[in-house]
Design an enzyme around this catalytic site. Sequence first.
Site, PDB file in Angstrom:
ATOM      1  N   HIS A 191     -11.170   9.832   6.941  1.00  0.00           N
ATOM      2  CA  HIS A 191     -10.957   8.397   7.124  1.00  0.00           C
ATOM      3  C   HIS A 191     -10.429   8.024   8.504  1.00  0.00           C
ATOM      4  O   HIS A 191     -10.908   7.069   9.110  1.00  0.00           O
ATOM      5  CB  HIS A 191      -9.975   7.913   6.056  1.00  0.00           C
ATOM      6  CG  HIS A 191      -9.676   6.451   6.098  1.00  0.00           C
ATOM      7  ND1 HIS A 191     -10.657   5.489   5.966  1.00  0.00           N
ATOM      8  CD2 HIS A 191      -8.499   5.771   6.250  1.00  0.00           C
ATOM      9  CE1 HIS A 191     -10.112   4.289   6.032  1.00  0.00           C
ATOM     10  NE2 HIS A 191      -8.807   4.428   6.217  1.00  0.00           N
ATOM     11  N   HIS A 237      -8.785   9.591   3.276  1.00  0.00           N
ATOM     12  CA  HIS A 237      -8.405   8.516   2.370  1.00  0.00           C
ATOM     13  C   HIS A 237      -8.535   9.023   0.940  1.00  0.00           C
ATOM     14  O   HIS A 237      -9.537   9.636   0.582  1.00  0.00           O
ATOM     15  CB  HIS A 237      -9.283   7.287   2.566  1.00  0.00           C
ATOM     16  CG  HIS A 237      -8.697   6.045   1.978  1.00  0.00           C
ATOM     17  ND1 HIS A 237      -8.654   5.821   0.621  1.00  0.00           N
ATOM     18  CD2 HIS A 237      -8.091   4.981   2.564  1.00  0.00           C
ATOM     19  CE1 HIS A 237      -8.063   4.659   0.398  1.00  0.00           C
ATOM     20  NE2 HIS A 237      -7.707   4.133   1.560  1.00  0.00           N
ATOM     21  N   GLU A 253       0.839  -1.192   0.000  1.00  0.00           N
ATOM     22  CA  GLU A 253       0.000   0.000   0.000  1.00  0.00           C
ATOM     23  C   GLU A 253       0.874   1.243   0.000  1.00  0.00           C
ATOM     24  O   GLU A 253       2.099   1.168   0.093  1.00  0.00           O
ATOM     25  CB  GLU A 253      -0.949  -0.020   1.210  1.00  0.00           C
ATOM     26  CG  GLU A 253      -1.908  -1.200   1.192  1.00  0.00           C
ATOM     27  CD  GLU A 253      -2.936  -1.138   2.297  1.00  0.00           C
ATOM     28  OE1 GLU A 253      -3.146  -0.049   2.866  1.00  0.00           O
ATOM     29  OE2 GLU A 253      -3.526  -2.180   2.612  1.00  0.00           O
TER      30      GLU A 253
END
Length: 534
Positions: free
Chosen positions: A347, A240, A124
């Site tokens: 987020h 996010h 990620e």
Amino acid sequence: MTGWAADADLIVVGSGVAGLTAALDAVQAGLRVVVVTKDAVDAGATRWAQGGVAVVIGDVPGDSVEAHVADTLTAGAGLCDAVAVASILADGPAAVARLRARGAVFDPDGFRPGTTGRLARTREGGHSAFRVVHAGGDATGAEIERALVAAAGDRRLPLLTGHVAVDVLRDAGGRVTGLAVLDHEGRPGELRASAVLLASGGYGQLYAFTTNPDTATGDGIALALRAGAPAADLEFVQFHPTVLYSGPTTGRRPLVTEAVRGEGAVLLDRAGRRFMTGVHPLADLAPRDVVAAAITRQMVSSGADCVYLDARAIEGFAQRFPTVYAACRAAGIDPLTEPIPVTPAAHYACGGVLTDLHGRTAVPGLYAAGEAARTGLHGANRLASNSLLEGLVMGARTVRAVLADRAAGTAAPGAGELVASPAVPIAVRSVLQQAMSGAAGIGRTAGGLAAASDAVEAAATVAVPVDRAGVEDAALTLLAQAVLAAAGTRTESRGCHVRTDFPERDDAWQRESLVVQLDDTGCPRVAAAAVGAA
């Protein structure tokens, strides 16, 4: 007067990864435990986590805990506590092993050709290696929550669902004696204990657009502040970068996990051009704050409502990312044949109640873990998939701290009289969310923050919360005041705090955390303090 009362050794507020991990460890250690959760046991943020758990188990050639630490410090933009980062990440493998022993099943390798015999990994944003383990493709949080809830059932752990925490109770010396709650029928009650753990999550519901469930209203942080515990890094609200866009709706929006980009998806502008190349050396896999800011700039400059995530080249997308695929199809989008429209959304809260590396706060008997806590791991911007790991590690550590404090005789006896809840400002939630989204999202200015503060104050009335909605709105009002105060004080851009009127990072004067405490009138006050920033 209390309508009802019960006794325990430890009260856990919240039933996500940190709370249930702690509760299970405490029961195993012989403590009487009660878990308080205001909704269904699995309704919190943990079950919605998609990407996975970032952990170095030792079976990925070239990766190491030291590399994970370096990636975390880089993402945290100079505000991580280096000691906390090294300590928590080093405990990650053992924490994941304990979770697997409790029944959590992670995906075996097979998603990536040529590698077998170990857990599958993905990569990620901000990570230098494939180190994120996952479950159900992109349903890691749901699997972790399932396993912990099942283990709680096996242990017959008392779970008070539909119960709202109202106040932390303390004796004359300031030590915790319990928790005032409202039960599912709205009746006031008192849970008496010498230790209370706040593991109630973050405050994504401050914003009109969020990946967080309705439960994420900052209750635990508000409880801690009102009990006298300081919080820190509240201005660092991570947005996010890629949340599914299906029109100008408000509320929770489906997440498109960062692992989609880790598997090769790229971001496109509305003309179909890649725009992350040249923005950061990692391009589409840059840390979240970088990607979210770049997307926002694209949307502002083009006037578009979204950008696009092109995942068409990912083989087996529907099998690898079943949750994302289902959300796209429900919105009328086929990610196998067309790019996915995405925007940033609130987020994760990088800050929270200030704790040590064992979950202790400044209030004796009060502990915090998970997203509600500020351990120093995340700094100014959380590295992707470090949150579930932190919850596992700190949930377990907090129980060891509770046991040590009991053995040392520093715990209060857990008896006290329920006191009347004070009247507090409670703002109209829709007005508050609009003010915060407009002025305290990605791109902040002194004028905007001041205007938002005025709007929150104008929308608030002083009252005593009498039900769940009132408790939540009071918490959101306090968190809005605190975030705005901290964001106004930090006159620089760092991590996920972007000041367009102060666009540069200031390491000379502002490389330290901002600590928030309530003054005698109940208003948040901000002070800079060196609390372990790297």
